[in-house]
Design an enzyme around this catalytic site. Structure first.
Site, PDB file in Angstrom:
ATOM      1  N   ASN A 161       1.090  -1.248   0.006  1.00 61.32           N
ATOM      2  CA  ASN A 161       0.053  -0.113  -0.047  1.00 61.32           C
ATOM      3  C   ASN A 161       0.922   1.228   0.029  1.00 61.32           C
ATOM      4  OD1 ASN A 161      -3.208  -0.878   0.162  1.00 61.32           O
ATOM      5  ND2 ASN A 161      -1.791  -2.157   1.750  1.00 61.32           N
ATOM      6  N   GLU A 162       1.182   1.546  -1.030  1.00 60.92           N
ATOM      7  CA  GLU A 162       2.031   2.951  -1.459  1.00 60.92           C
ATOM      8  C   GLU A 162       1.312   3.922  -0.843  1.00 60.92           C
ATOM      9  OE1 GLU A 162       5.037   2.255  -1.828  1.00 60.92           O
ATOM     10  OE2 GLU A 162       5.651   0.665  -3.150  1.00 60.92           O
TER      11      GLU A 162
END
Ligand code: GLP
Length: 638
Positions: A161-162
């Site tokens: 989850n950037e």
């Protein structure tokens, strides 16, 4: 060490436990997992674990395997869901997370294969949404995740989850951040090979777990940990959303805790014991904070920044300032091996004996030149008996392209009848390169040739720095030859090789690195091997008389208050050092540096290295040098 007082709780929004070592933390987390598995087992219910990959959880998995083998911990009743998978890789690819989990855990315990779930990286793009939805459904059907294990990426990602990922996100196909891809470049033997996309559980999926443990080791994680624990929740650092979880705990080592306020500026969160070290740390911090040189700090600067009680103990700012000015001044020396015949009462190194037997340990070729090329030059020209020992071959960091160049040269020489040998070795390596493609593992022959390339670069670099080739020693430690990045294991043979070198040299001073690194990194393993070897010979006379100086890699230099020896470089010396770095041609595109410094590769960093330290000394009101190489004195705990 646990957060207790309320000031701390205001700053730290996630319960954070700091452990002496990663191993210690992993034992605690493994015990929590084992307890839950046994409790559930007794109730006749399964346990659902959310698992992570990367180097961080490897020691946790080793501990769980040990518990399975030695304490009869059974995983027969356990269901697992992994966080993520690279998109485009099938489960057999050496860097796929499915393969990683098999190697690191699944194949070593009695988990039922059908109970293990890893997102499918090979799903067609059109089918990706449905596949992700089915993954979420499978988690729900299993009863939800009981314990979720997390690492953290330097961008603040959890899973993949950037930055930009919101708290409600679910399992989906995502694009990887460029820093994340750079961090994975070594695993994939080059950034170009790192997949651009991945499938990951969402932040929302993670937040739905009943309990979360986030693990982090090494100074490389210190900044992102501090921002996650103390900062406001933001999509820019998705891990900050863990602040919303009612049962989340961070279990980290000292190095990863280094930038939490209670560690970096403890005087801001409560009373402190003003030891000389604490005073030094605080006053140098104060100078940086106020932008003043040491001798210009006034009483108000101290009182307005949580340091009033220091003045109560020590008198006026004037006295403290002068004291700190002198201490810092005395770290500076142009004589890293000691100055023969000089009064050494205020010098970092002893004058005697002279010459010294100086041992420089470099985990891979280049680490030495990068951090202490100027010091290498000085030790040599000042007449010390220098040995530079390259602990590993560093062959995994050589791009295939450089091997192709080398074999073309060999074939041309052989075919022209000039080399006196036939071209069979070169042709063999050529065929092996062809067969392995971009992702395959290097054969022994390819690794050998890559190692030779790094040796020749190390020699060229040493010549540039005035160090003759007979001072170089290539240890080729076995752990490195057997492993891949993030999966190395140091063994007795490595310690024996280090011990043999120490016994034969009996050094008066050792320059080493790796302290505080991610424990599975090459420098950290090399440092651990050194510590174990030193422990074995701790009773030898030479050990009592040996000073150990720690250096640190590019982008991670010592903070001013940690520096015990500062070796200044003139513009010419600095330029010469950069030329030394440039001899390591195979490293031209390797990534290095920290997230904050946004440095892209080894070459970009060369001109910056050591200059920040010089600028800080200047700003403190000390001399204005071109560059400074810095070292911290270290005593092993026996
Ligand atoms: C990858 C993984 C993350 C992991 C992170 C940190 O990006 N998808 O789950 O936490 O890397 O990796 P490491 O533990 O090797 O530092």
């Amino acid at each position: 060490m646990q957060s207790t007082n309320s000031e701390l709780n205001q700053r730290e929004k996630i319960p954070t436990h700091i452990y002496e070592s990663a191993d210690e933390a992993c034992q605690v987390v493994a015990s929590a997992i084992a307890e839950l598995i046994r409790d559930r087992e007794a109730e006749g219910k399964p346990t659902v674990l959310g698992l992570a990959t990367g180097s961080t959880p490897v020691r946790l998995y080793r501990e769980l395997i040990r518990m399975h083998q030695e304490e009869a911990l059974s995983f027969a009743n356990v269901v697992t869901f992994n966080l993520d998978e690279y998109y485009g890789l099938d489960g057999d690819h050496p860097e796929s997370y499915r393969r990683f989990m098999r190697d690191q855990l699944f194949d070593h315990v009695d988990l039922k294969p059908e109970n293990t779930h890893v997102p499918d990286g090979r799903v067609e793009r059109e089918a990706a949404y449905a596949s992700c939805h089915a993954y979420e459904q499978a988690i729900t059907d299993a009863g939800g995740i009981d314990i979720q294990i997390l690492g953290i990426g330097r961008t603040g990602h959890i899973g993949f989850n950037e930055p930009g990922s919101g708290p409600e996100t679910l399992t989906r196909l995502v694009t990887l951040d460029s820093l994340t891809r750079r961090d994975a470049a070594r695993d994939f033997l080059g950034e170009a090979n790192v997949p651009r996309h991945a499938i990951t559980m969402g932040v929302g999926t993670i937040l739905a777990a009943r309990q979360v443990f986030l693990l982090a080791w090494g100074e490389g994680k210190a900044s992102v940990i501090a921002r996650t624990v103390e900062g406001a929740p933001t999509e820019a650092i998705p891990a900050t959303f863990l602040q919303r979880h009612a049962n989340c705990r961070f279990c980290i080592d000292r190095a990863a805790a280094g930038q939490l306020t209670r560690i970096s500026c403890p005087w801001l969160v409560g009373p402190v014991d003003w030891t000389p070290e604490m005073t030094r740390k605080a006053v140098l911090w104060l100078a940086g904070k106020t932008g003043k040189s040491l001798l210009k700090l006034i009483d108000e600067d101290y009182t307005e920044n949580g340091m009033a009680d220091l003045l109560t103990e020590r008198g006026r700012a004037y006295d403290v300032n002068i004291d700190l000015f002198n201490i810092t001044q005395h770290t500076i020396t142009g004589w890293p091996g000691g100055k023969p015949g000089a009064d050494d009462s205020n010098r970092p190194e002893r004058a005697d004996p002279f010459p010294k037997r100086s041992l420089v340990l470099s985990p891979e070729p280049l680490d030495d030149v990068y951090s202490m090329g100027g010091t290498l030059n000085r030790l040599t020209t000042q007449g010390h008996l220098l040995t530079v020992a390259y602990q590993t071959t560093g062959n995994l960091a050589v791009p295939d392209e450089d091997v192709r160049g080398a074999i073309e040269l060999m074939i041309e020489l052989a075919d022209g009848g000039q080399s006196g040998t036939d071209n069979s070795f070169a042709r063999l390596v050529e065929r092996q390169l062809e067969a392995k493609g971009s992702f395959g593992a290097d054969t022994a022959e390819i690794r050998h040739l890559k190692g030779l390339i790094r040796r020749s670069e190390a020699r060229a670099s040493a010549r540039t720095l005035g160090v003759s080739n007979d001072r170089l020693h290539f240890m080729d430690l076995p752990f490195y030859e057997k492993g891949r990045y993030r999966r190395f294991v140091a063994e007795d043979a490595d310690v024996a090789a280090m011990r043999a070198l120490l016994d034969s040299l009996k050094p008066h001073q050792i320059f080493a690195t790796g302290y505080g690194h991610d424990p599975l990194s090459v420098p950290a393993l090399c440092f651990d091997i050194l510590c174990r070897a030193l422990k074995e010979c701790s009773h030898a006379d030479w050990v009592q008389d040996c000073i150990i100086w720690l250096y640190r890699g590019p982008g991670q230099e010592w903070e001013t208050h940690e520096i015990d020896m500062a070796v200044p470089l003139s513009p010419d010396e600095f330029e010469n050092k950069i030329q030394g770095i440039y001899q390591h041609q195979s490293q031209r595109s390797q990534s290095a540096g920290t997230a904050e410094k946004k440095t892209h590769n080894t070459w970009d960093l060369a001109h910056q290295i050591n200059q920040a330290t010089a600028a800080t000394y200047d700003a403190l009101g000390l001399a204005d040098y071109e560059a400074i190489e810095c070292f911290k004195r270290w005593a092993p705990a026996h």
